[in-house]
Design a protein around this motif. Structure first.
Motif, short mmCIF file in Angstrom:
data_model
loop_
_atom_site.label_atom_id
_atom_site.label_comp_id
_atom_site.label_asym_id
_atom_site.label_seq_id
_atom_site.Cartn_x
_atom_site.Cartn_y
_atom_site.Cartn_z
N ALA A 18 90.14 24.68 126.45
CA ALA A 18 88.98 25.38 125.88
C ALA A 18 88.28 26.22 126.95
O ALA A 18 87.83 27.34 126.67
CB ALA A 18 88.01 24.38 125.28
N TYR A 37 88.03 28.56 122.68
CA TYR A 37 87.87 27.51 121.66
C TYR A 37 88.99 27.54 120.63
O TYR A 37 89.46 26.50 120.18
CB TYR A 37 86.51 27.68 120.98
CG TYR A 37 86.27 26.71 119.85
CD1 TYR A 37 86.03 25.37 120.10
CD2 TYR A 37 86.31 27.15 118.52
CE1 TYR A 37 85.81 24.47 119.06
CE2 TYR A 37 86.09 26.27 117.48
CZ TYR A 37 85.84 24.93 117.75
OH TYR A 37 85.65 24.05 116.72
N SER A 50 91.96 25.85 121.91
CA SER A 50 91.72 24.41 122.03
C SER A 50 91.86 23.71 120.69
O SER A 50 92.26 22.54 120.63
CB SER A 50 90.33 24.15 122.62
OG SER A 50 89.31 24.47 121.68
N GLN A 83 92.14 18.94 126.31
CA GLN A 83 91.56 19.90 125.38
C GLN A 83 90.44 20.71 126.03
O GLN A 83 90.32 21.92 125.79
CB GLN A 83 91.01 19.20 124.14
CG GLN A 83 92.08 18.50 123.31
CD GLN A 83 92.18 17.03 123.61
OE1 GLN A 83 92.35 16.64 124.76
NE2 GLN A 83 92.08 16.21 122.58
N SER A 84 89.60 20.04 126.84
CA SER A 84 88.48 20.76 127.46
C SER A 84 88.97 21.77 128.51
O SER A 84 88.36 22.83 128.68
CB SER A 84 87.50 19.77 128.10
OG SER A 84 88.11 19.04 129.15
#
Length: 418
Positions: A79, A84, A87, A75-76
Motif C-alpha cells: 500500500a 491502496y 494493496s 499489505q502495508s
C-alpha cells in the motif's frame, strides 16, 4: 521481552516456511527428475532470496521515512509503495492463498488420521476418510478458530518444528535402510516438462515473504521500548539503525536451511519410491510401521495447529471489508470452515492443491509483486509504473515479473492437463 536476534528471526522464518507442505517435496523431485529437482531447488532458492530481500528493503525504507510506525505487514508495504488499489489486490491474493492452505491442511489431516485409526483400532467407520476428517476437525480443530486471541497456541510452534524435523529424519533413515538392503528405486535424471510441474511446489514451499515485514518490525524494536538513556543524552527522538544487514543474514541462513532440508528429503524420498512417490509421501509407507505412525500423528498435529493460525489473517482481511458487527466474527469463521472443508472433501490430491497455490498466489507474492516494487510505481494508485533509478534494477524487475508469469501460466496448464 528480550532483544530480537538473527537466531530468533531464522527460527521464526523457518517455522513459517517449513511445515506440513514438506510432504509434497519428493513429488516435485519425481516430476522434475533427480537432477531437475536439484536445479529447481537451487534456482528457486536464489530467486526467492533476492525477492524477499526486496520486501525487506522496502519495509526498512518505510521505517527510515517514519520511525514512529507500528508493526508493518506485507499489505502495508504494498500500500505504501504501490498504492491502496494494489494493496486490495494483495488482500484478495492473500485470501486465496490462505484458503488454499486451509484446504491443504484438512487434506493432510484426513490422510494421516485414517491409517493411524486403522492401526490402533482396526477397521471401522473411520475407514471413510471424509467422515473421519469432518468429525475430527469439527471436534478438535474448529473450536480453536472461535478464539479471538491465539496466544495459547504460541508454545506449539516448537512442537510443530520438532514434528517436521522428526518426519525429515525418519524419511531419510527409512530410505537409507531400504537402499542398504534393496538399493534405490529407478529414477530419471531430468524431465523438462516435469520441471514446470515441480516449480510451483517449490514456490509454495519457499513462501515466507508474507512474514518478512513482520520480522523487519521485530528487528526495528516496534514492541520494545528504546533505552532510557536515549532520551536523556540526545535531543532527537530515538531512531533505530537500518536492519538490512540483519535481515540479509536471517534470510540467507533461513533459505540455506530450507534448501538443505528440502533437497535431502526430496532426494531420498524420490530415491526410495521412484515414480511411485505420492503427493503425500507418508502414504507410501506401510500403515503398521510404528515410526511412521508417530510421524503421521506429528504431521496431523502440525496441520491441526496451523489451521487456526492461518485462518486468523484471513479473518482480519475479510472483516476489513465488512461492517463492524460482532456477530460477523462467528459468521465468517463458520463460512470459511465450511467452504474449506467442502473443497477438501472433493480434492484428495495434495499435490494438486500445492501446485495451484504455487502457480497462482505463490508466484504473485514471490515474484510479480516484488518485481513491481523493484521497478517502481506511482504512489497515488500504484497502477502507473515509473522507471527505476537503476536501469539494471529495471531489467531485473521485468525479469522477475516475466519468470513469475511463465511459472504461473505453465504450472496451471500442467495441472489441468494432468
Amino acid at each position: 521481552m528480550g532483544v530480537y536476534t538473527v537466531r530468533k528471526a531464522v527460527f521464526n522464518l523457518c517455522n513459517a516456511a517449513i511445515g506440513a507442505g514438506i510432504l509434497a517435496i519428493p513429488l516435485a523431485f519425481r516430476d522434475a527428475g533427480l537432477v531437475g529437482g536439484f536445479i529447481c531447488a537451487i534456482a528457486l532458492v536464489i530467486l526467492v532470496f533476492r525477492t524477499s530481500m526486496i520486501i525487506s528493503r522496502k519495509g526498512d525504507e518505510m521505517y527510515e521515512a517514519d520511525p514512529s510506525l507500528s508493526q508493518i505487514s506485507y499489505q502495508s508495504v504494498i500500500a505504501h509503495f504501490l498504492g491502496y488499489r494494489v494493496s486490495q489486490l494483495v488482500s484478495v491474493t492473500l485470501l486465496l492463498y490462505l484458503y488454499g492452505v486451509s484446504v491443504g491442511l484438512f487434506i493432510i489431516v484426513g490422510h494421516q488420521l485414517h491409517p493411524v485409526l486403522k492401526f490402533a483400532f482396526g477397521t471401522g467407520v473411520w475407514d471413510d476418510r471424509r467422515l473421519t476428517t469432518v468429525v475430527f476437525c469439527s471436534v478438535f480443530i474448529f473450536p480453536w478458530t472461535l478464539l479471538r486471541n491465539l496466544d495459547r497456541l504460541q508454545p506449539t510452534g516448537i512442537l510443530c518444528v520438532a514434528s517436521c524435523a522428526y518426519v525429515l529424519v525418519i524419511g531419510v533413515i527409512k530410505s537409507v535402510i531400504h537402499a542398504a538392503d534393496d538399493g534405490f528405486a529407478s529414477t530419471e535424471y531430468i524431465d523438462p516438462k516435469g520441471v514446470f510441474k515441480a516449480l510451483p511446489v517449490f514456490c509454495f514451499a519457499y513462501q515466507l515473504h508474507l512474514q518478512v515485514p513482520l520480522v523487519v518490525s521485530s528487528f526495528r524494536g516496534v514492541n520494545l521500548p528504546p533505552p532510557k538513556s536515549t532520551y536523556t543524552s540526545l535531543k532527537e527522538p530515538f531512531v533505530p539503525q537500518s536492519v538490512f544487514p540483519k535481515m540479509y543474514k536471517s534470510l540467507m541462513w533461513t533459505f540455506i536451511v530450507c534448501f538443505v532440508l528440502y533437497s535431502v528429503f526430496g532426494c531420498f524420498g524420490y530415491l526410495r519410491f521412484g515414480k511411485h512417490v505420492q503427493s503425500d509421501i507418508l502414504k507410501n509407507f506401510p500403515d503398521d510401521d510404528i515410526a511412521i505412525v508417530i510421524a503421521r500423528v506429528a504431521i496431523a498435529f502440525t496441520a491441526g495447529v496451523s489451521y487456526p493460525i492461518n485462518h486468523l489473517p484471513a479473518r482480519v482481511a475479510i472483516l476489513e471489508f465488512l461492517p463492524s458487527i460482532p456477530s460477523l466474527f462467528y459468521v465468517e469463521t463458520v463460512i470459511w470452515y465450511i467452504l474449506a472443508m467442502a473443497l477438501a472433501m472433493v480434492v484428495d490430491d495434495l499435490g494438486v492443491v500445492f501446485r495451484i497455490i504455487g502457480s497462482t498466489v505463490g508466484v504473485m507474492v514471490i515474484f510479480i509483486l516484488p518485481g513491481w516494487l523493484l521497478y517502481g510505481a506511482d504512489h497515488s494508485d500504484g497502477l502507473e509504473l515509473l522507471p527505476s533509478r537503476n536501469k539494471y534494477e529495471k531489467i531485473e524487475a521485468i525479469a522477475m515479473i516475466v519468470v513469475g508469469t511463465v511459472i504461473g501460466v505453465l504450472g496451471v496448464l500442467f495441472v489441468f492437463y494432468d
